[in-house]
Design a protein around this motif. Structure first.
Motif, PDB file in Angstrom:
ATOM      1  N   LEU A  58       0.848  -1.187   0.000  1.00 57.52           N
ATOM      2  CA  LEU A  58       0.000   0.000   0.000  1.00 57.52           C
ATOM      3  C   LEU A  58       0.889   1.245   0.000  1.00 57.52           C
ATOM      4  N   THR A  59       0.510   2.226  -0.803  1.00 63.58           N
ATOM      5  CA  THR A  59       1.238   3.495  -0.819  1.00 63.58           C
ATOM      6  C   THR A  59       0.444   4.486   0.019  1.00 63.58           C
ATOM      7  N   ILE A  60       0.908   4.721   1.234  1.00 64.01           N
ATOM      8  CA  ILE A  60       0.193   5.546   2.200  1.00 64.01           C
ATOM      9  C   ILE A  60       0.957   6.852   2.394  1.00 64.01           C
ATOM     10  N   ASN A  61       0.307   7.967   2.076  1.00 61.97           N
ATOM     11  CA  ASN A  61       0.926   9.292   2.265  1.00 61.97           C
ATOM     12  C   ASN A  61       2.301   9.367   1.615  1.00 61.97           C
ATOM     13  N   GLY A  62       2.402   8.771   0.413  1.00 59.75           N
ATOM     14  CA  GLY A  62       3.622   8.832  -0.371  1.00 59.75           C
ATOM     15  C   GLY A  62       4.670   7.795  -0.019  1.00 59.75           C
ATOM     16  N   GLN A  63       4.374   6.922   0.940  1.00 60.11           N
ATOM     17  CA  GLN A  63       5.351   5.916   1.372  1.00 60.11           C
ATOM     18  C   GLN A  63       4.798   4.519   1.110  1.00 60.11           C
ATOM     19  N   ALA A  64       5.593   3.669   0.468  1.00 63.95           N
ATOM     20  CA  ALA A  64       5.183   2.288   0.201  1.00 63.95           C
ATOM     21  C   ALA A  64       5.310   1.473   1.482  1.00 63.95           C
ATOM     22  N   ARG A  65       4.265   0.724   1.796  1.00 62.34           N
ATOM     23  CA  ARG A  65       4.265  -0.117   2.995  1.00 62.34           C
ATOM     24  C   ARG A  65       3.893  -1.536   2.588  1.00 62.34           C
ATOM     25  N   ASP A  66       4.736  -2.489   2.926  1.00 60.07           N
ATOM     26  CA  ASP A  66       4.511  -3.892   2.595  1.00 60.07           C
ATOM     27  C   ASP A  66       3.903  -4.613   3.791  1.00 60.07           C
ATOM     28  N   LEU A  67       2.780  -5.284   3.545  1.00 62.33           N
ATOM     29  CA  LEU A  67       2.056  -5.983   4.598  1.00 62.33           C
ATOM     30  C   LEU A  67       1.679  -7.378   4.135  1.00 62.33           C
ATOM     31  N   THR A  68       1.456  -8.259   5.068  1.00 65.15           N
ATOM     32  CA  THR A  68       0.826  -9.543   4.793  1.00 65.15           C
ATOM     33  C   THR A  68      -0.485  -9.552   5.555  1.00 65.15           C
ATOM     34  N   LEU A  69      -1.584  -9.575   4.823  1.00 65.94           N
ATOM     35  CA  LEU A  69      -2.899  -9.361   5.418  1.00 65.94           C
ATOM     36  C   LEU A  69      -3.848 -10.512   5.145  1.00 65.94           C
ATOM     37  N   ASP A  70      -4.734 -10.735   6.082  1.00 67.01           N
ATOM     38  CA  ASP A  70      -5.905 -11.570   5.824  1.00 67.01           C
ATOM     39  C   ASP A  70      -6.645 -10.935   4.645  1.00 67.01           C
TER      40      ASP A  70
ATOM     41  N   THR B 223     -13.285   8.274   6.497  1.00 70.19           N
ATOM     42  CA  THR B 223     -13.026   8.765   5.137  1.00 70.19           C
ATOM     43  C   THR B 223     -11.538   9.026   4.906  1.00 70.19           C
ATOM     44  N   VAL B 224     -11.027   8.493   3.799  1.00 72.08           N
ATOM     45  CA  VAL B 224      -9.666   8.772   3.331  1.00 72.08           C
ATOM     46  C   VAL B 224      -9.747   9.097   1.841  1.00 72.08           C
ATOM     47  N   LEU B 225      -8.634   9.504   1.281  1.00 77.48           N
ATOM     48  CA  LEU B 225      -8.575   9.818  -0.144  1.00 77.48           C
ATOM     49  C   LEU B 225      -7.800   8.730  -0.871  1.00 77.48           C
ATOM     50  N   VAL B 226      -8.379   8.177  -1.900  1.00 74.10           N
ATOM     51  CA  VAL B 226      -7.707   7.188  -2.748  1.00 74.10           C
ATOM     52  C   VAL B 226      -7.653   7.760  -4.157  1.00 74.10           C
ATOM     53  N   GLU B 227      -6.433   8.018  -4.625  1.00 72.17           N
ATOM     54  CA  GLU B 227      -6.240   8.683  -5.919  1.00 72.17           C
ATOM     55  C   GLU B 227      -7.012  10.000  -5.966  1.00 72.17           C
ATOM     56  N   GLY B 228      -7.040  10.691  -4.830  1.00 68.17           N
ATOM     57  CA  GLY B 228      -7.692  11.998  -4.753  1.00 68.17           C
ATOM     58  C   GLY B 228      -9.180  11.970  -4.537  1.00 68.17           C
ATOM     59  N   ARG B 229      -9.790  10.771  -4.543  1.00 65.51           N
ATOM     60  CA  ARG B 229     -11.239  10.668  -4.354  1.00 65.51           C
ATOM     61  C   ARG B 229     -11.531  10.120  -2.968  1.00 65.51           C
ATOM     62  N   ARG B 230     -12.556  10.659  -2.350  1.00 62.64           N
ATOM     63  CA  ARG B 230     -12.890  10.247  -0.984  1.00 62.64           C
ATOM     64  C   ARG B 230     -13.651   8.925  -0.980  1.00 62.64           C
ATOM     65  N   ILE B 231     -13.307   8.058  -0.054  1.00 62.24           N
ATOM     66  CA  ILE B 231     -14.003   6.790   0.104  1.00 62.24           C
ATOM     67  C   ILE B 231     -14.132   6.480   1.590  1.00 62.24           C
ATOM     68  N   ASN B 232     -15.056   5.595   1.912  1.00 68.72           N
ATOM     69  CA  ASN B 232     -15.167   5.076   3.273  1.00 68.72           C
ATOM     70  C   ASN B 232     -14.232   3.880   3.398  1.00 68.72           C
ATOM     71  N   ALA B 233     -13.202   4.027   4.217  1.00 67.45           N
ATOM     72  CA  ALA B 233     -12.191   2.977   4.320  1.00 67.45           C
ATOM     73  C   ALA B 233     -12.719   1.707   4.968  1.00 67.45           C
ATOM     74  N   CYS B 234     -13.845   1.801   5.675  1.00 67.44           N
ATOM     75  CA  CYS B 234     -14.398   0.611   6.322  1.00 67.44           C
ATOM     76  C   CYS B 234     -15.144  -0.281   5.340  1.00 67.44           C
ATOM     77  N   LEU B 235     -15.431   0.222   4.141  1.00 68.95           N
ATOM     78  CA  LEU B 235     -16.238  -0.536   3.184  1.00 68.95           C
ATOM     79  C   LEU B 235     -15.424  -1.125   2.039  1.00 68.95           C
ATOM     80  N   THR B 236     -14.109  -1.008   2.093  1.00 67.65           N
ATOM     81  CA  THR B 236     -13.287  -1.499   0.996  1.00 67.65           C
ATOM     82  C   THR B 236     -12.157  -2.351   1.555  1.00 67.65           C
ATOM     83  N   LEU B 237     -11.759  -3.364   0.802  1.00 72.74           N
ATOM     84  CA  LEU B 237     -10.696  -4.252   1.251  1.00 72.74           C
ATOM     85  C   LEU B 237      -9.336  -3.647   0.921  1.00 72.74           C
ATOM     86  N   ALA B 238      -8.391  -3.824   1.826  1.00 69.47           N
ATOM     87  CA  ALA B 238      -7.052  -3.285   1.610  1.00 69.47           C
ATOM     88  C   ALA B 238      -6.422  -3.851   0.350  1.00 69.47           C
ATOM     89  N   ALA B 239      -6.650  -5.133   0.092  1.00 64.82           N
ATOM     90  CA  ALA B 239      -6.029  -5.790  -1.064  1.00 64.82           C
ATOM     91  C   ALA B 239      -6.488  -5.200  -2.388  1.00 64.82           C
TER      92      ALA B 239
END
Length: 220
Positions: A54-66, A97-113
């Motif tokens: 995931l690229t969060i606030n300009g920084q790439a973060r590597d995770l292993t997620l369910d 609410t966060v911004l994904v590619e500049g568009r606002r979304i509800n982060a609780c309704l979308t999967l990180a993957a």
């Protein structure tokens, strides 16, 4: 022990209620950070995990997620970015609410993957060092918050909403939906209230929130 309890040993008292709740909690494990996690049922398959970058606030973060991990839980529980709040966890309050590619979304309704390769901006990434984003500064200047729980989502949503208005996106209250909107006229009070209606403030600081957004619109 009172006479009523002696007559009925199964009578519900404050003490038996507390003891029962403590026993119930003791049978449940706790995840990070102190969040109740039900024990897996016998025979349940193990969770399926996958690597996610995931690229969060300009920084790439590597995770292993369910594979079922929401973007909100990835931010809060795996990356420690707790600015985005878990309010209803049903996409109804807007606190996440966060911004994904500049568009606002509800982060609780979308999967990180689903967001590998996307540029994700949280409330922690809006400021430029010590210089606040204009919307953040306006919320402070207009006292656009009380308890502050919904504020990160309100601010991220306002930034995304301004981008939508500047791009000419109409809303339910827009008079001439066939014509591009001018940024200032698009952010009249009725437009702001309609476009921000997905973000709930239980403290009801709406007049100050509207004023902060109108003020910030001139600086963006």
């Amino acid at each position: 022990m009172n006479d009523s309890h002696q007559r009925n040993p199964f009578a519900l008292t404050r003490r038996t209620m507390v003891e029962g709740c403590a026993a119930a909690v003791g049978t449940v494990g706790f995840g990070w950070p102190g969040r109740p996690v039900a024990a897996p049922a016998m025979g349940d398959p193990p969770p399926q995990t996958m690597p996610v970058r995931l690229t969060i606030n300009g920084q790439a973060r590597d995770l292993t997620l369910d594979t079922r991990t929401t973007l909100l839980d990835a931010l809060r529980e795996h990356l420690g970015l707790t600015g985005s709040k878990k309010g209803c966890d049903h996409g109804q309050c807007g606190a996440c609410t966060v911004l994904v590619e500049g568009r606002r979304i509800n982060a609780c309704l979308t999967l990180a993957a689903m967001h590998e390769g996307d540029a994700i901006t949280t409330i922690e990434g809006l400021a430029d060092g010590d210089a606040l984003h204009p919307v953040q500064a306006a919320f402070i200047a207009h006292d656009g918050f009380q308890c502050g729980y919904c504020t990160p989502g309100q601010i991220c949503s306002a930034v995304g909403m301004m981008n939508e208005a500047k791009a000419g996106w109409p809303s339910h209250v827009t008079a001439q939906i066939a014509e591009p909107l001018e940024p200032r006229s698009a952010l009249a009070e009725a437009e702001i209230r309609e476009r921000m209606s997905g973000n709930i403030c239980r403290c009801s600081a709406y007049p100050n929130i509207v004023a902060a957004i109108r003020d910030a619109a001139a600086d963006i």
